[in-house]
Design a protein around this motif. Structure first.
Motif, PDB file in Angstrom:
ATOM      1  N   PRO A 196      46.039  46.439  47.159  1.00 24.41           N
ATOM      2  CA  PRO A 196      44.943  47.041  47.008  1.00 24.41           C
ATOM      3  C   PRO A 196      44.395  48.324  47.809  1.00 24.41           C
ATOM      4  CG  PRO A 196      44.717  44.937  48.198  1.00 24.41           C
ATOM      5  CD  PRO A 196      46.143  45.097  47.766  1.00 24.41           C
ATOM      6  N   THR A 197      45.448  48.737  48.502  1.00 21.15           N
ATOM      7  CA  THR A 197      45.298  50.135  49.162  1.00 21.15           C
ATOM      8  C   THR A 197      45.800  51.217  48.660  1.00 21.15           C
ATOM      9  OG1 THR A 197      47.327  50.228  50.472  1.00 21.15           O
ATOM     10  CG2 THR A 197      45.519  49.013  51.559  1.00 21.15           C
ATOM     11  N   PHE A 198      46.128  50.993  47.430  1.00 23.37           N
ATOM     12  CA  PHE A 198      46.751  52.153  46.508  1.00 23.37           C
ATOM     13  C   PHE A 198      45.559  53.103  46.004  1.00 23.37           C
ATOM     14  CE2 PHE A 198      48.233  54.231  42.526  1.00 23.37           C
ATOM     15  CZ  PHE A 198      49.461  54.714  43.261  1.00 23.37           C
ATOM     16  N   PRO A 199      45.766  54.488  46.160  1.00 19.31           N
ATOM     17  CA  PRO A 199      44.613  55.372  46.084  1.00 19.31           C
ATOM     18  C   PRO A 199      44.711  55.611  44.307  1.00 19.31           C
ATOM     19  CG  PRO A 199      46.379  56.597  46.671  1.00 19.31           C
ATOM     20  CD  PRO A 199      46.787  54.898  46.845  1.00 19.31           C
ATOM     21  N   TRP A 200      44.176  54.605  43.702  1.00 19.55           N
ATOM     22  CA  TRP A 200      43.995  54.645  42.049  1.00 19.55           C
ATOM     23  C   TRP A 200      42.894  56.180  41.666  1.00 19.55           C
ATOM     24  CZ3 TRP A 200      47.500  53.373  38.941  1.00 19.55           C
ATOM     25  CH2 TRP A 200      48.286  52.271  39.037  1.00 19.55           C
ATOM     26  N   LYS A 201      41.966  55.902  42.728  1.00 16.54           N
ATOM     27  CA  LYS A 201      40.922  56.910  42.338  1.00 16.54           C
ATOM     28  C   LYS A 201      41.459  58.313  42.621  1.00 16.54           C
ATOM     29  CE  LYS A 201      36.129  58.460  43.549  1.00 16.54           C
ATOM     30  NZ  LYS A 201      36.318  59.873  43.121  1.00 16.54           N
ATOM     31  N   ARG A 202      42.197  58.507  43.591  1.00 14.26           N
ATOM     32  CA  ARG A 202      42.688  59.833  43.633  1.00 14.26           C
ATOM     33  C   ARG A 202      43.579  60.303  42.731  1.00 14.26           C
ATOM     34  NH1 ARG A 202      46.365  60.968  49.168  1.00 14.26           N
ATOM     35  NH2 ARG A 202      47.254  63.063  48.645  1.00 14.26           N
ATOM     36  N   LEU A 203      44.587  59.193  42.094  1.00 12.22           N
ATOM     37  CA  LEU A 203      45.443  59.612  41.061  1.00 12.22           C
ATOM     38  C   LEU A 203      44.595  59.852  39.888  1.00 12.22           C
ATOM     39  CD1 LEU A 203      47.750  58.291  42.656  1.00 12.22           C
ATOM     40  CD2 LEU A 203      48.547  57.232  40.734  1.00 12.22           C
ATOM     41  N   ALA A 204      43.656  59.202  39.732  1.00  6.08           N
ATOM     42  CA  ALA A 204      42.690  59.338  38.463  1.00  6.08           C
ATOM     43  C   ALA A 204      41.986  60.861  38.486  1.00  6.08           C
ATOM     44  CB  ALA A 204      41.686  58.222  38.244  1.00  6.08           C
ATOM     45  N   GLY A 209      45.851  58.208  35.251  1.00  3.85           N
ATOM     46  CA  GLY A 209      45.130  56.752  35.245  1.00  3.85           C
ATOM     47  C   GLY A 209      43.499  57.198  34.860  1.00  3.85           C
ATOM     48  N   THR A 210      42.651  56.218  34.604  1.00  7.62           N
ATOM     49  CA  THR A 210      41.236  56.272  34.337  1.00  7.62           C
ATOM     50  C   THR A 210      40.443  55.591  35.781  1.00  7.62           C
ATOM     51  OG1 THR A 210      41.429  54.178  33.397  1.00  7.62           O
ATOM     52  CG2 THR A 210      41.155  56.170  31.838  1.00  7.62           C
ATOM     53  N   ASN A 277      45.130  34.429  30.473  1.00  2.16           N
ATOM     54  CA  ASN A 277      44.610  33.779  31.673  1.00  2.16           C
ATOM     55  C   ASN A 277      43.605  34.662  32.168  1.00  2.16           C
ATOM     56  OD1 ASN A 277      44.294  32.945  34.434  1.00  2.16           O
ATOM     57  ND2 ASN A 277      46.442  32.594  34.914  1.00  2.16           N
ATOM     58  N   LEU A 278      42.330  34.386  31.861  1.00  4.69           N
ATOM     59  CA  LEU A 278      41.091  35.334  32.289  1.00  4.69           C
ATOM     60  C   LEU A 278      40.881  35.413  33.615  1.00  4.69           C
ATOM     61  CD1 LEU A 278      38.864  36.953  31.164  1.00  4.69           C
ATOM     62  CD2 LEU A 278      37.523  34.664  31.195  1.00  4.69           C
ATOM     63  N   GLU A 279      41.034  34.396  34.446  1.00  3.73           N
ATOM     64  CA  GLU A 279      41.138  34.703  35.813  1.00  3.73           C
ATOM     65  C   GLU A 279      42.019  35.426  36.592  1.00  3.73           C
ATOM     66  OE1 GLU A 279      41.053  30.828  37.979  1.00  3.73           O
ATOM     67  OE2 GLU A 279      40.881  31.788  40.020  1.00  3.73           O
ATOM     68  N   ALA A 280      43.310  35.469  35.818  1.00  3.89           N
ATOM     69  CA  ALA A 280      44.344  36.537  36.528  1.00  3.89           C
ATOM     70  C   ALA A 280      43.994  37.943  36.055  1.00  3.89           C
ATOM     71  CB  ALA A 280      45.710  36.018  35.777  1.00  3.89           C
ATOM     72  N   ALA A 281      43.447  37.926  34.872  1.00  8.23           N
ATOM     73  CA  ALA A 281      43.013  39.246  34.085  1.00  8.23           C
ATOM     74  C   ALA A 281      41.805  39.744  35.122  1.00  8.23           C
ATOM     75  CB  ALA A 281      42.624  39.054  33.010  1.00  8.23           C
ATOM     76  N   ILE A 282      41.105  38.960  35.558  1.00  7.86           N
ATOM     77  CA  ILE A 282      39.814  39.514  36.400  1.00  7.86           C
ATOM     78  C   ILE A 282      40.279  40.209  37.593  1.00  7.86           C
ATOM     79  CG2 ILE A 282      37.599  38.837  37.661  1.00  7.86           C
ATOM     80  CD1 ILE A 282      37.020  36.925  35.208  1.00  7.86           C
ATOM     81  N   LYS A 283      41.248  39.194  38.242  1.00  6.23           N
ATOM     82  CA  LYS A 283      41.908  39.624  39.409  1.00  6.23           C
ATOM     83  C   LYS A 283      42.530  40.814  39.457  1.00  6.23           C
ATOM     84  CE  LYS A 283      43.817  36.127  42.917  1.00  6.23           C
ATOM     85  NZ  LYS A 283      44.397  35.089  43.138  1.00  6.23           N
ATOM     86  N   ALA A 284      43.313  41.140  38.301  1.00  6.94           N
ATOM     87  CA  ALA A 284      44.069  42.328  38.152  1.00  6.94           C
ATOM     88  C   ALA A 284      43.250  43.497  38.088  1.00  6.94           C
ATOM     89  CB  ALA A 284      45.166  42.227  37.044  1.00  6.94           C
ATOM     90  N   PHE A 285      42.042  43.243  37.533  1.00  7.31           N
ATOM     91  CA  PHE A 285      41.150  44.377  37.149  1.00  7.31           C
ATOM     92  C   PHE A 285      40.532  44.786  38.461  1.00  7.31           C
ATOM     93  CE2 PHE A 285      36.307  44.595  37.056  1.00  7.31           C
ATOM     94  CZ  PHE A 285      36.397  46.004  36.416  1.00  7.31           C
ATOM     95  N   LYS A 286      40.163  43.706  39.161  1.00  8.14           N
ATOM     96  CA  LYS A 286      39.436  43.918  40.817  1.00  8.14           C
ATOM     97  C   LYS A 286      40.610  44.443  41.572  1.00  8.14           C
ATOM     98  CE  LYS A 286      36.382  41.243  42.184  1.00  8.14           C
ATOM     99  NZ  LYS A 286      35.379  40.168  42.652  1.00  8.14           N
ATOM    100  N   LEU A 287      41.704  44.045  41.658  1.00  7.26           N
ATOM    101  CA  LEU A 287      42.917  44.773  42.393  1.00  7.26           C
ATOM    102  C   LEU A 287      42.999  46.409  42.188  1.00  7.26           C
ATOM    103  CD1 LEU A 287      45.262  44.546  44.379  1.00  7.26           C
ATOM    104  CD2 LEU A 287      46.965  44.029  42.374  1.00  7.26           C
ATOM    105  N   HIS A 288      42.745  46.750  40.858  1.00  3.33           N
ATOM    106  CA  HIS A 288      43.016  48.115  40.493  1.00  3.33           C
ATOM    107  C   HIS A 288      41.571  48.816  40.773  1.00  3.33           C
ATOM    108  CE1 HIS A 288      44.961  51.156  37.409  1.00  3.33           C
ATOM    109  NE2 HIS A 288      44.025  51.591  38.014  1.00  3.33           N
ATOM    110  N   PHE A 289      40.561  48.406  40.270  1.00  2.41           N
ATOM    111  CA  PHE A 289      39.567  49.169  40.185  1.00  2.41           C
ATOM    112  C   PHE A 289      38.284  48.797  41.330  1.00  2.41           C
ATOM    113  CE2 PHE A 289      41.008  49.356  35.713  1.00  2.41           C
ATOM    114  CZ  PHE A 289      41.252  50.758  35.700  1.00  2.41           C
ATOM    115  N   ILE A 290      38.363  47.805  41.724  1.00  2.00           N
ATOM    116  CA  ILE A 290      37.308  47.055  42.930  1.00  2.00           C
ATOM    117  C   ILE A 290      38.123  47.389  44.241  1.00  2.00           C
ATOM    118  CG2 ILE A 290      35.715  45.419  43.396  1.00  2.00           C
ATOM    119  CD1 ILE A 290      35.252  46.606  40.643  1.00  2.00           C
ATOM    120  N   GLN A 291      39.307  47.039  44.452  1.00  2.00           N
ATOM    121  CA  GLN A 291      39.956  47.042  45.535  1.00  2.00           C
ATOM    122  C   GLN A 291      39.298  46.226  46.855  1.00  2.00           C
ATOM    123  OE1 GLN A 291      41.431  51.165  45.592  1.00  2.00           O
ATOM    124  NE2 GLN A 291      43.333  50.170  44.538  1.00  2.00           N
TER     125      GLN A 291
END
Ligand SMILES: [Zn+2]
Length: 315
Positions: A196-204, A209-210, A277-291
């Motif tokens: 979760p420390t990965f700088p996705w926003k900086r990359l976007a 990435g979006t 697996n909706l719970e896993a999908a939400i988790k992955a989404f939060k790992l990328h975009f909410i962090q």
């Protein structure tokens, strides 16, 4: 005239070349790479056979090779963390046949880039995964491994090098911005990299990435849920006498309203997530975009972010 080759230097040169060979720790696995590449080149040189007699196709009378083609190109980039303690450890893992794992690029904490496999060949980095309807990301993507133990922040030199590699890949292969994703995005039930420390926003922000418009998210509200039938008993004669206060905003803010019909599961699926697996999908989404608070629960704020990303993916 006699050759001017300084023969007395030859033994010295040979000794130097030999020393270079013996000190390179990956000489033998590099040889294995070349052997394997040669075998695949042989496959590429083969011409399709007319009438092979092994299928029910009504083949033409002779083989006709087109004059117009090139190599297939990668169209995604999948970013990983190695979950190992050093670049050297990862280089060893990716050159040990029994591990059956590899990546195109490994980037060290010091920013050093190891390009381990031609971009045109298929690395084994994605495993079982899905993004949209793409179920074979290894065939369509470049895998980049960042040396990181899985919990630490990413080094600045490493991110600087990563951005350079991404720029080169985007330019060379014409990869769309939205197709720069993480391993956890394509394998939500199995993977949590990059951390979760990965700088996705900086990359976007740099075009890889979006991301979402943070101000638009702040100015987003949920549409009120209007009951289909009003309880008539609740409407009393007295209620008519209650003065109605109308709140007028002092400043005009463009407010985005999330309709009551908005379905987070559909939004995740349209963005690309496998929602089996909706719970896993939400988790992955939060790992990328909410962090933060990376779990399987969507808060109202998370839903606002999801809504904006979903709208963006429809553009
Ligand atoms: Zn990974």
């Amino acid at each position: 005239m006699k050759s001017s080759t300084p023969k007395r230097f030859l033994p010295f040169c040979l000794a130097l070349a030999l020393a270079a060979c013996t000190t390179h720790p990956y000489t033998s696995t590099n040889r294995a790479y070349k052997k394997k590449a040669k075998a695949y080149a042989k496959t590429l040189r083969q011409t399709p056979v007319a009438n092979p007699g092994e299928d029910s196709l009504q083949q033409g009378d002779y083989w006709v090779g087109t004059t117009n083609f090139n190599m297939r190109k990668p169209n995604y980039v999948v970013i990983h963390h190695t979950a190992q303690n050093s670049t050297e450890q990862t280089l060893k893992t990716f050159t040990t046949p029994r591990t059956q794992v590899s990546a195109h690029y490994v980037i060290g904490r010091d920013g050093k880039v190891y390009h381990m496999l031609s971009d045109f060949l298929r690395a084994w980095h994605g495993g079982t995964g899905k993004w949209g309807n793409n179920t074979d990301l290894n065939s369509s993507s470049i895998g980049i491994e960042l040396d990181n133990n899985g919990y630490e922040p990413f080094a600045e030199a490493q991110i600087t090098s990563l951005l350079q590699v991404l720029a080169l890949l985007k330019k060379t292969h014409g990869i769309p911005a939205a197709n720069f994703i993480g391993h956890s995005d394509i394998a939500p039930s199995r993977k949590v990299d990059p951390n979760p420390t990965f700088p996705w926003k900086r990359l976007a922000d740099a075009g890889f990435g979006t991301w979402y418009d943070e101000e638009a998210v702040r100015n987003t509200v949920f549409a009120p849920t209007i009951p289909l039938f009003q309880d008539s008993a609740a409407v009393t004669a007295d209620s008519a006498a209650v003065p109605v206060t109308v709140l007028v905003p002092t400043t005009t803010v463009a407010v985005d309203t999330i309709p009551t019909s908005f379905q987070p599961k559909d939004a995740l699926r349209i963005i690309g997530y496998d929602v089996k697996n909706l719970e896993a999908a939400i988790k992955a989404f939060k790992l990328h975009f909410i962090q933060k608070e990376v779990n399987g629960i969507l808060t109202d704020d998370d839903k606002k972010v999801l809504y904006h990303l979903y709208k963006k993916s429809l553009e």
